[in-house]
Design a protein around this motif. Sequence first.
Motif, PDB file in Angstrom:
ATOM      1  N   ALA A  89       0.862  -1.181   0.000  1.00  0.00           N
ATOM      2  CA  ALA A  89       0.000   0.000   0.000  1.00  0.00           C
ATOM      3  C   ALA A  89       0.898   1.231   0.000  1.00  0.00           C
ATOM      4  O   ALA A  89       1.780   1.362   0.846  1.00  0.00           O
ATOM      5  CB  ALA A  89      -0.911  -0.002   1.217  1.00  0.00           C
ATOM      6  N   ILE A  90       0.666   2.116  -0.966  1.00  0.00           N
ATOM      7  CA  ILE A  90       1.515   3.306  -1.119  1.00  0.00           C
ATOM      8  C   ILE A  90       0.649   4.550  -0.964  1.00  0.00           C
ATOM      9  O   ILE A  90      -0.345   4.717  -1.684  1.00  0.00           O
ATOM     10  CB  ILE A  90       2.194   3.318  -2.510  1.00  0.00           C
ATOM     11  CG1 ILE A  90       2.949   2.002  -2.760  1.00  0.00           C
ATOM     12  CG2 ILE A  90       3.142   4.510  -2.629  1.00  0.00           C
ATOM     13  CD1 ILE A  90       3.515   1.876  -4.179  1.00  0.00           C
ATOM     14  N   ALA A  91       1.023   5.430  -0.022  1.00  0.00           N
ATOM     15  CA  ALA A  91       0.248   6.655   0.176  1.00  0.00           C
ATOM     16  C   ALA A  91       1.180   7.803   0.543  1.00  0.00           C
ATOM     17  O   ALA A  91       2.342   7.600   0.891  1.00  0.00           O
ATOM     18  CB  ALA A  91      -0.804   6.454   1.257  1.00  0.00           C
ATOM     19  N   ALA A  92       0.636   9.014   0.479  1.00  0.00           N
ATOM     20  CA  ALA A  92       1.461  10.209   0.646  1.00  0.00           C
ATOM     21  C   ALA A  92       1.919  10.424   2.084  1.00  0.00           C
ATOM     22  O   ALA A  92       3.081  10.753   2.332  1.00  0.00           O
ATOM     23  CB  ALA A  92       0.685  11.427   0.157  1.00  0.00           C
ATOM     24  N   HIS A  93       1.019  10.260   3.041  1.00  0.00           N
ATOM     25  CA  HIS A  93       1.310  10.660   4.425  1.00  0.00           C
ATOM     26  C   HIS A  93       1.194   9.474   5.377  1.00  0.00           C
ATOM     27  O   HIS A  93       0.394   8.565   5.140  1.00  0.00           O
ATOM     28  CB  HIS A  93       0.353  11.791   4.834  1.00  0.00           C
ATOM     29  CG  HIS A  93       0.306  12.886   3.802  1.00  0.00           C
ATOM     30  ND1 HIS A  93      -0.798  13.109   3.018  1.00  0.00           N
ATOM     31  CD2 HIS A  93       1.270  13.751   3.409  1.00  0.00           C
ATOM     32  CE1 HIS A  93      -0.525  14.104   2.165  1.00  0.00           C
ATOM     33  NE2 HIS A  93       0.722  14.510   2.378  1.00  0.00           N
TER      34      HIS A  93
ATOM     35  N   VAL B 103       3.779  -1.394   3.611  1.00  0.00           N
ATOM     36  CA  VAL B 103       3.337  -0.015   3.384  1.00  0.00           C
ATOM     37  C   VAL B 103       4.544   0.825   3.000  1.00  0.00           C
ATOM     38  O   VAL B 103       5.615   0.696   3.588  1.00  0.00           O
ATOM     39  CB  VAL B 103       2.662   0.580   4.648  1.00  0.00           C
ATOM     40  CG1 VAL B 103       2.502   2.098   4.518  1.00  0.00           C
ATOM     41  CG2 VAL B 103       1.297  -0.069   4.890  1.00  0.00           C
ATOM     42  N   LEU B 104       4.344   1.658   1.987  1.00  0.00           N
ATOM     43  CA  LEU B 104       5.362   2.643   1.644  1.00  0.00           C
ATOM     44  C   LEU B 104       4.736   4.022   1.779  1.00  0.00           C
ATOM     45  O   LEU B 104       3.798   4.364   1.047  1.00  0.00           O
ATOM     46  CB  LEU B 104       5.858   2.426   0.197  1.00  0.00           C
ATOM     47  CG  LEU B 104       6.878   3.455  -0.294  1.00  0.00           C
ATOM     48  CD1 LEU B 104       8.200   3.325   0.460  1.00  0.00           C
ATOM     49  CD2 LEU B 104       7.118   3.317  -1.796  1.00  0.00           C
ATOM     50  N   ASP B 105       5.212   4.799   2.757  1.00  0.00           N
ATOM     51  CA  ASP B 105       4.754   6.176   2.907  1.00  0.00           C
ATOM     52  C   ASP B 105       5.686   7.032   2.048  1.00  0.00           C
ATOM     53  O   ASP B 105       6.907   6.867   2.096  1.00  0.00           O
ATOM     54  CB  ASP B 105       4.849   6.620   4.373  1.00  0.00           C
ATOM     55  CG  ASP B 105       4.034   5.723   5.315  1.00  0.00           C
ATOM     56  OD1 ASP B 105       2.844   5.520   5.043  1.00  0.00           O
ATOM     57  OD2 ASP B 105       4.602   5.234   6.311  1.00  0.00           O
TER      58      ASP B 105
ATOM     59  N   VAL C 284       6.778  -5.127   6.220  1.00  0.00           N
ATOM     60  CA  VAL C 284       7.714  -4.025   6.001  1.00  0.00           C
ATOM     61  C   VAL C 284       6.961  -2.702   5.924  1.00  0.00           C
ATOM     62  O   VAL C 284       5.819  -2.651   5.444  1.00  0.00           O
ATOM     63  CB  VAL C 284       8.548  -4.268   4.709  1.00  0.00           C
ATOM     64  CG1 VAL C 284       7.666  -4.308   3.490  1.00  0.00           C
ATOM     65  CG2 VAL C 284       9.632  -3.218   4.533  1.00  0.00           C
ATOM     66  N   ARG C 285       7.566  -1.649   6.465  1.00  0.00           N
ATOM     67  CA  ARG C 285       7.052  -0.298   6.252  1.00  0.00           C
ATOM     68  C   ARG C 285       8.249   0.596   6.005  1.00  0.00           C
ATOM     69  O   ARG C 285       9.172   0.646   6.818  1.00  0.00           O
ATOM     70  CB  ARG C 285       6.280   0.215   7.474  1.00  0.00           C
ATOM     71  CG  ARG C 285       5.700   1.605   7.230  1.00  0.00           C
ATOM     72  CD  ARG C 285       4.775   2.086   8.328  1.00  0.00           C
ATOM     73  NE  ARG C 285       3.837   3.074   7.800  1.00  0.00           N
ATOM     74  CZ  ARG C 285       2.656   3.340   8.332  1.00  0.00           C
ATOM     75  NH1 ARG C 285       2.244   2.702   9.403  1.00  0.00           N
ATOM     76  NH2 ARG C 285       1.870   4.256   7.796  1.00  0.00           N
TER      77      ARG C 285
ATOM     78  N   ARG D 229       2.824  -8.138  -5.666  1.00  0.00           N
ATOM     79  CA  ARG D 229       1.943  -8.628  -6.734  1.00  0.00           C
ATOM     80  C   ARG D 229       0.779  -7.662  -6.948  1.00  0.00           C
ATOM     81  O   ARG D 229       0.234  -7.551  -8.029  1.00  0.00           O
ATOM     82  CB  ARG D 229       1.401 -10.010  -6.353  1.00  0.00           C
ATOM     83  CG  ARG D 229       2.510 -11.057  -6.238  1.00  0.00           C
ATOM     84  CD  ARG D 229       2.032 -12.246  -5.437  1.00  0.00           C
ATOM     85  NE  ARG D 229       0.911 -12.888  -6.087  1.00  0.00           N
ATOM     86  CZ  ARG D 229       0.009 -13.634  -5.453  1.00  0.00           C
ATOM     87  NH1 ARG D 229       0.100 -13.823  -4.149  1.00  0.00           N
ATOM     88  NH2 ARG D 229      -0.978 -14.195  -6.101  1.00  0.00           N
ATOM     89  N   LEU D 230       0.380  -7.008  -5.876  1.00  0.00           N
ATOM     90  CA  LEU D 230      -0.767  -6.102  -5.926  1.00  0.00           C
ATOM     91  C   LEU D 230      -0.384  -4.803  -5.212  1.00  0.00           C
ATOM     92  O   LEU D 230       0.275  -4.844  -4.179  1.00  0.00           O
ATOM     93  CB  LEU D 230      -1.939  -6.792  -5.210  1.00  0.00           C
ATOM     94  CG  LEU D 230      -3.228  -6.052  -4.975  1.00  0.00           C
ATOM     95  CD1 LEU D 230      -3.854  -5.594  -6.287  1.00  0.00           C
ATOM     96  CD2 LEU D 230      -4.218  -6.951  -4.234  1.00  0.00           C
ATOM     97  N   VAL D 231      -0.820  -3.681  -5.782  1.00  0.00           N
ATOM     98  CA  VAL D 231      -0.522  -2.375  -5.179  1.00  0.00           C
ATOM     99  C   VAL D 231      -1.833  -1.657  -4.863  1.00  0.00           C
ATOM    100  O   VAL D 231      -2.755  -1.644  -5.686  1.00  0.00           O
ATOM    101  CB  VAL D 231       0.363  -1.520  -6.130  1.00  0.00           C
ATOM    102  CG1 VAL D 231       0.365  -0.062  -5.730  1.00  0.00           C
ATOM    103  CG2 VAL D 231       1.797  -2.062  -6.151  1.00  0.00           C
ATOM    104  N   PHE D 232      -1.916  -1.099  -3.664  1.00  0.00           N
ATOM    105  CA  PHE D 232      -3.028  -0.206  -3.298  1.00  0.00           C
ATOM    106  C   PHE D 232      -2.469   1.213  -3.278  1.00  0.00           C
ATOM    107  O   PHE D 232      -1.399   1.436  -2.703  1.00  0.00           O
ATOM    108  CB  PHE D 232      -3.533  -0.487  -1.872  1.00  0.00           C
ATOM    109  CG  PHE D 232      -4.185  -1.830  -1.665  1.00  0.00           C
ATOM    110  CD1 PHE D 232      -4.758  -2.537  -2.713  1.00  0.00           C
ATOM    111  CD2 PHE D 232      -4.256  -2.370  -0.387  1.00  0.00           C
ATOM    112  CE1 PHE D 232      -5.370  -3.768  -2.493  1.00  0.00           C
ATOM    113  CE2 PHE D 232      -4.863  -3.599  -0.154  1.00  0.00           C
ATOM    114  CZ  PHE D 232      -5.426  -4.299  -1.211  1.00  0.00           C
TER     115      PHE D 232
END
Length: 249
Positions: free
Chosen positions: A13-17, A41-43, A73-74, A104-107
């Motif tokens: 899951a990739i988000a800005a904040h 998660v990748l912030d 992982v974050r 495999r999947l990105v949110f």
Amino acid sequence: MEAAQSLQLDILAIAAHPDDVELSVGGTLIKLGRLGYKTGVLDLTRGEAGTRGTPEIRAAEAERAAELLGLSVRENLDLGDARIWANEESRVKLVRVLRRLRPRLVFTQFWEDPHPDHAHTSQLVREACHVSGLAKYDREAGQERWRPSCIAYFLFPRTVAPSFIVDISETSQPKWEAIRAHASQFFNPQATEPQSRVSTQAFLREIESRDRYFGAMIGVENGEAFFVREALNVEDPVALLTRRMNMYS
Ligand SMILES: [Zn+2]
């Protein structure tokens, strides 16, 4: 959490904040972790432009929330809060993470959003997922190419109908624990820092109502909604379309 080098994630899951993911897809990530999928998660920023908290406080809160979400992982790309752009520099940084974590999947966030960071995150993620699959792109980093199979978008305008909704009734409570881990950001009557929209009690009620609303759309208590841009390739339509249990109610 394991060393990031050895990961092959199922979902990233990739988000800005640092709290965007918890608010929007926290229940889904917990649920997928419980189902045995490897989640991450990748912030994209450290949230330093936020009204409340400091980057250090927010990093500690994000780490605590990562445990509550059951993430493998974050990471934080530190592109600069309120300064996310879908430019070449950011794209290369993101491609290197995608090729290392191999989700495999990105949110990620929906492209139509008044916050420029959210809108640019959406564009950046879509572009990076594509070029990450090109063998000759950023060859100097020496990584294997990787393209996620699908991007599912969250946090979209009310005028957009969801493509699917995940029943998070059983993971709603831990989702709220993960949200509350970001204590510097949300409602606290003792806080002395200036108020922002997200630090009001009304904001948390709004999130609660949103989850109940999406839950109601599929006949369950709480739900999180996603939008998928491309048509879905369905192997077994019977299994997919008979999910509603209470067909007579
Ligand atoms: Zn945000």
